[in-house]
Scaffold this active site. Structure first.
Site, PDB file in Angstrom:
ATOM      1  N   HIS B  76       0.861  -1.416  -0.001  1.00 52.23           N
ATOM      2  CA  HIS B  76      -0.016   0.081  -0.284  1.00 52.23           C
ATOM      3  C   HIS B  76       0.875   1.389   0.129  1.00 52.23           C
ATOM      4  CE1 HIS B  76      -2.961   3.112   1.028  1.00 52.23           C
ATOM      5  NE2 HIS B  76      -2.139   3.449   2.250  1.00 52.23           N
ATOM      6  N   ASP B 105       6.356  20.462 -27.444  1.00 48.05           N
ATOM      7  CA  ASP B 105       6.596  19.096 -26.805  1.00 48.05           C
ATOM      8  C   ASP B 105       7.482  19.582 -25.578  1.00 48.05           C
ATOM      9  OD1 ASP B 105       6.586  16.495 -26.185  1.00 48.05           O
ATOM     10  OD2 ASP B 105       6.236  15.972 -27.998  1.00 48.05           O
ATOM     11  N   TRP B 142       7.244   0.262   3.592  1.00 45.81           N
ATOM     12  CA  TRP B 142       7.719   0.893   2.602  1.00 45.81           C
ATOM     13  C   TRP B 142       9.086   1.632   2.832  1.00 45.81           C
ATOM     14  CZ3 TRP B 142       8.852   6.050   1.230  1.00 45.81           C
ATOM     15  CH2 TRP B 142       8.632   7.114   2.501  1.00 45.81           C
ATOM     16  N   SER B 172      13.136   6.123 -13.777  1.00 47.19           N
ATOM     17  CA  SER B 172      11.949   6.882 -14.361  1.00 47.19           C
ATOM     18  C   SER B 172      11.716   8.013 -14.115  1.00 47.19           C
ATOM     19  CB  SER B 172      10.626   5.689 -14.158  1.00 47.19           C
ATOM     20  OG  SER B 172       9.458   6.641 -14.519  1.00 47.19           O
ATOM     21  N   SER B 173      11.840   8.520 -12.668  1.00 43.40           N
ATOM     22  CA  SER B 173      11.715   9.519 -12.120  1.00 43.40           C
ATOM     23  C   SER B 173      12.789  10.765 -12.484  1.00 43.40           C
ATOM     24  CB  SER B 173      11.604   9.664 -10.543  1.00 43.40           C
ATOM     25  OG  SER B 173      10.552   8.831  -9.984  1.00 43.40           O
ATOM     26  N   HIS B 256      13.037  12.553   3.003  1.00 42.31           N
ATOM     27  CA  HIS B 256      12.255  13.808   3.170  1.00 42.31           C
ATOM     28  C   HIS B 256      12.226  14.627   2.150  1.00 42.31           C
ATOM     29  CE1 HIS B 256       9.945  15.722   6.175  1.00 42.31           C
ATOM     30  NE2 HIS B 256      10.331  16.969   5.417  1.00 42.31           N
ATOM     31  N   GLU B 258      11.445  13.645  -0.717  1.00 42.43           N
ATOM     32  CA  GLU B 258      10.552  12.997  -1.391  1.00 42.43           C
ATOM     33  C   GLU B 258       8.971  13.306  -0.812  1.00 42.43           C
ATOM     34  OE1 GLU B 258      10.254  10.978  -3.678  1.00 42.43           O
ATOM     35  OE2 GLU B 258       8.464   9.491  -3.457  1.00 42.43           O
ATOM     36  N   TYR B 260       8.477  16.446  -0.102  1.00 40.40           N
ATOM     37  CA  TYR B 260       8.145  17.559  -0.721  1.00 40.40           C
ATOM     38  C   TYR B 260       7.891  17.536  -2.187  1.00 40.40           C
ATOM     39  CZ  TYR B 260       8.579  19.688   3.862  1.00 40.40           C
ATOM     40  OH  TYR B 260       8.316  20.041   4.977  1.00 40.40           O
ATOM     41  N   SER B 271      -2.156  26.690  -6.592  1.00 40.05           N
ATOM     42  CA  SER B 271      -1.825  28.111  -6.813  1.00 40.05           C
ATOM     43  C   SER B 271      -2.461  28.593  -8.159  1.00 40.05           C
ATOM     44  CB  SER B 271      -0.255  28.306  -6.678  1.00 40.05           C
ATOM     45  OG  SER B 271       0.323  28.030  -5.710  1.00 40.05           O
ATOM     46  N   HIS B 305      14.893  13.830  11.216  1.00 40.55           N
ATOM     47  CA  HIS B 305      13.751  13.966  12.470  1.00 40.55           C
ATOM     48  C   HIS B 305      12.884  12.622  11.865  1.00 40.55           C
ATOM     49  CE1 HIS B 305      11.194  16.273   9.144  1.00 40.55           C
ATOM     50  NE2 HIS B 305      10.929  15.033   8.999  1.00 40.55           N
ATOM     51  N   HIS B 306      13.217  11.801  10.814  1.00 36.87           N
ATOM     52  CA  HIS B 306      12.658  10.403  10.866  1.00 36.87           C
ATOM     53  C   HIS B 306      13.255   9.688  11.706  1.00 36.87           C
ATOM     54  CE1 HIS B 306      10.195  11.582   7.463  1.00 36.87           C
ATOM     55  NE2 HIS B 306      11.067  12.467   7.278  1.00 36.87           N
ATOM     56  N   THR B 331       6.218  27.039   4.284  1.00 36.23           N
ATOM     57  CA  THR B 331       4.767  26.519   3.948  1.00 36.23           C
ATOM     58  C   THR B 331       3.898  27.630   4.447  1.00 36.23           C
ATOM     59  OG1 THR B 331       6.040  24.491   4.488  1.00 36.23           O
ATOM     60  CG2 THR B 331       3.797  24.289   4.133  1.00 36.23           C
ATOM     61  N   LYS B 334       3.026  30.213   2.144  1.00 37.67           N
ATOM     62  CA  LYS B 334       2.265  29.764   1.284  1.00 37.67           C
ATOM     63  C   LYS B 334       0.722  29.778   1.571  1.00 37.67           C
ATOM     64  CE  LYS B 334       5.074  26.589  -1.317  1.00 37.67           C
ATOM     65  NZ  LYS B 334       5.402  27.379  -2.559  1.00 37.67           N
ATOM     66  N   ARG B 453       1.666   1.548  15.056  1.00 38.01           N
ATOM     67  CA  ARG B 453       1.259   1.379  13.642  1.00 38.01           C
ATOM     68  C   ARG B 453       1.730   0.068  13.225  1.00 38.01           C
ATOM     69  NH1 ARG B 453       5.973   5.025  10.496  1.00 38.01           N
ATOM     70  NH2 ARG B 453       4.933   4.395   8.515  1.00 38.01           N
TER      71      ARG B 453
END
Lengths: 213, 543
Positions: B76, B105, B142, B172-173, B256, B258, B260, B271, B305-306, B331, B334, B453
């Protein structure tokens, strides 16, 4: 590379400010590729430094890495960055013959570097019993140096391709010098990264027992 | 709006039918392939989530075994992050960045096709782990921490497939991001300076840089773990002196940014939508653009922080706590700019706007609970509890997926030429908003009460049953909401019952609305020249 992208040549856009900064597609693409490749190398270098000196069993870098041959190798690789600059200058100037000569020299220097790496690895594997699965040093050493050698190989194949194309008369100065120049960016990158790999493996990582590591 | 003459490229005689889609290098077709593929993966990941929620409906359900449950939450998370949210935004970017730039293009159309096919290939490799030959799917979460994911504890081929799939997705990314960066730098229409870019393009630019700089660390981590498993190297061999923290450092140095990568393009979509449905220019254009850049830089300095509970020195903890607080500032800039855009506008509550407003509410909750978790003492208490699950879903589902739906309603008319049904859209929104908050708001409380979890049952704590049941009911309402969307899509777009959209149904003033819906293969017959960030507004003013 065809520069300019979507820029129009028209006259109806009076008063339109041109974008202040508009690189060619090829230049921007190669720059991005170099950014992302730097991060790949950074990850392998982090792994190397993270484990430097933390092995539970030998051989250690101090015992088996020899500086002499690798310095000769490094000089060969770094000189090839100079020769490729001369090759690009000759191409831009239109002297195709001199261009081919400098390209050949660049390829030979790069090939010598690969040969030297092969000799070093043969010694490490045969005489010192150091394989990629022996210990943390072997694992991080072969992966980092091997990752770099893989990039040298790709660079050599591309340089050789350009040389062959030029021998077949397919490389024209005016049309192609900018795109061939992009290949030289890549080659400079491969050489510059070697400086970091060298510092990591042969200077920082190769401390005598009881040294800083 | 002035235009510049450029010849329209004559389309070559190509394939037709399905071959046309396989062989295409048109950014719009590739964008649609991306959206179909990634939305299908979103549905698959959603089914896995329903399995998880059904299992947790009461303290000791027997739907899934412990191992199956582990595989379900692993797949998941992996699916939603790597196969849904990130590439959904790539799909939007593929379709709309060239249109918003006034280009015909992407910079490298063939590389673009390669990115898509690598995505599909990576997804198929990942899901092949459900087939019998793979033994069992990956089930180490994950985040795939070692040593749990090492050969010793995860001997099955499914784990190798997970690593190979992720490596393919990584390339790919990277290729996709590289292509978008070059497109934005090199293919802008005449006059389109960086201060005239759309905010969506700004956010995609920052996101793409993050991908190019962060993704290699995950790719290398995956490759070296694969080496350990296949070639017997010692990267994570604890008995040889290896340290499992190396995986965590490499993973979160990617992980991290990731986060964002998964939210910045959503910020960009919001926006775009808020000014159009407020009938006002965006408030604080430059602040929104620059705060994206600030977030991009800061996102590389918060990753530890993770790992607060993984044995990190106190000075480092303090540094990363402070930098985590700091990243809330851009943030917040925004959020206030968006509120400033709404202030005094003539608001039109159409479906895209509803999703944008829903995003503002839910994302703000997720952002604030993130500041909680960034505080070391609080994190010690809440780490690996359902509070973290609630937080990440407020950010990724309430944040990112709400913006995806906002984008789908906003841009579907451009992509298909037809409007989605407004009535079904509103039902979709309200069901999703209610279902989402029902599912995840209660999980904050469960986390504070200590529910860990990744647990497949909780017979020792029957007092958690009520809130879990509420959460499960909420998840079924989410599923219902998504089915309403699918029906809306089928009815309005596939069965062609939606109203004809016209070129600019929302009266948007960015360049994608200057061409037909759907746009012709060459996008613009004449490349428009741009004088401001709102080119179509000039057009109105000029006539």
């Amino acid at each position: 590379m065809r520069g300019g992208g979507a820029r129009g040549s028209g006259s109806s856009g009076a008063g339109v400010r041109e974008p202040s900064f508009e690189p060619s597609r090829g230049g921007a693409g190669m720059a991005c590729l170099i950014f992302t490749e730097s991060c790949f190398f950074a990850a392998f270098i982090v792994a190397y430094l993270f484990y430097a000196g933390r092995d539970k069993s030998g051989p250690t870098p101090w015992q088996v890495l020899e500086l002499g041959p690798v310095i000769v190798n490094s000089v060969a690789l770094l000189s090839s960055s100079v020769t490729v600059v001369f090759a690009m200058r000759m191409l831009a100037r239109g002297s195709i013959g001199a261009f081919r000569g400098w390209m050949l020299l660049t390829i030979l220097l790069g090939a010598y570097f690969l040969y030297g790496t092969g000799v070093e690895w043969t010694k490490l594997i045969r005489d010192d019993d150091l394989t990629i699965a022996t210990n943390l040093f072997g694992t991080t050493f072969y992966s980092l140096v091997g990752f770099h050698a893989f990039h040298v190989t790709v660079g050599l194949l591309l340089l050789s391709l350009v040389l062959v194309l030029s021998l077949l008369g397919k490389v024209e100065s005016a049309r192609d010098h900018r795109r061939v120049d992009l290949l030289s960016w890549y080659w400079h990158f491969v050489d510059a990264v070697w400086v970091f790999v060298f510092l990591t493996v042969y200077v920082i990582g190769r401390q005598p027992p009881g040294g800083a590591a | 709006m002035a235009t510049l003459e450029r010849t329209i490229p004559v389309p070559r005689a190509g394939y037709s039918g399905i071959l046309e889609w396989i062989a295409t290098i048109d950014h719009k077709k590739i964008g649609i392939l991306y959206l179909y593929t990634t939305f299908s993966f979103f549905l698959t990941g959603g089914l896995l989530a329903l399995g998880i929620r059904t299992q947790l409906m009461s303290p000791d359900q027997q739907l899934l075994t412990a191992a199956q449950y582990n595989a379900a939450f692993t797949m998941h998370g992996t699916t939603m992050i790597f196969l849904a949210v990130v590439p959904l935004f790539t799909g939007f970017a593929n379709y709309f960045i060239p249109l918003q730039l006034g280009a015909r293009d992407m910079a490298f159309p063939r590389l673009n096709a390669l990115s898509y096919w690598l995505l599909l290939g990576g997804g198929i490799i990942l899901y092949a782990s459900f087939l019998p030959f793979a033994g069992f799917p990956a089930n180490a979460g994950w985040t795939n921490y070692v040593p749990l994911s090492a050969k010793q504890f995860s001997p099955q081929l499914g784990e190798d497939l997970w690593l190979i799939g992720l490596t393919v997705l990584g390339f790919s990314s990277i290729f996709g991001a590289l292509n978008l960066i070059v497109t934005i730098f090199a293919l802008r229409a005449p006059g389109q300076t960086f201060h005239r870019l759309t905010l969506f393009a700004w956010s995609v630019l920052v996101t793409s840089f993050l991908l190019v700089l962060a993704m290699p660390f995950l790719t290398v981590a995956g490759i070296i773990l694969l080496f350990d498993r296949i070639a017997g190297t010692a990267f994570f061999a604890v008995e040889q002196g290896a340290d499992p923290l190396l995986w965590q450092f490499l993973f979160w140095f990617f992980g991290h940014p990731e986060v964002y990568i998964m939210i910045l393009p959503g910020f960009g979509i919001i926006s775009e939508i808020l000014p159009v449905f407020s009938r006002k220019p965006i408030f604080g254009y430059k602040m929104i653009a620059y705060s994206s850049v600030a977030i991009g830089f800061l996102s590389f300095s918060v990753f530890v922080h993770h790992m607060f509970v993984a044995g990190i020195d106190t000075p480092l903890q303090t540094f990363f706590m402070a930098s985590t607080m700091l990243i809330a500032v851009p943030t917040g800039v925004k959020v206030f700019s968006w509120l400033g855009t709404l202030w005094g506008g003539s608001l039109r509550f159409r479906t895209p706007m509803l999703f944008a407003l829903g995003f503002l509410a839910t994302f703000t909750i997720g952002g604030i609970s993130g500041v909680f978790l960034g505080s070391v003492p609080v994190d010690f208490q809440l780490s690996d509890t359902y509070f973290v699950v609630a937080h990440i879903h407020y950010v990724l589902m309430g944040g990112a997926m709400f913006t995806v739906f906002a984008g789908l309603y906003y841009w579907m008319p451009k992509m298909s030429g037809r409007m989605l049904s407004e009535r079904l859209g509103q039902i979709h929104f309200f069901l999703l908003f209610v279902g989402f908050n029902l599912t995840f708001f209660v999980q904050h409380q469960l986390g504070i009460e200590g529910m860990p979890r990744r647990t497949y049952h909780y017979p020792q704590s029957p007092e958690w049953a009520t809130l879990n049941l509420v959460s499960t009911i909420g998840s079924y309402i989410i599923a219902l909401a998504v089915m309403v969307f699918l029906w809306n899509f089928l009815y309005s777009i596939v069965l062609k019952q939606g109203r004809i959209a016209g070129d600019d149904p929302w009266k948007g003033d960015t360049l994608e609305w200057a061409t037909a819906s759907p746009p012709p293969a060459y996008n613009f017959a004449r490349i428009p020249a741009v004088h401001s960030a709102r080119p179509l507004k000039e057009d109105v003013a000029a006539h």
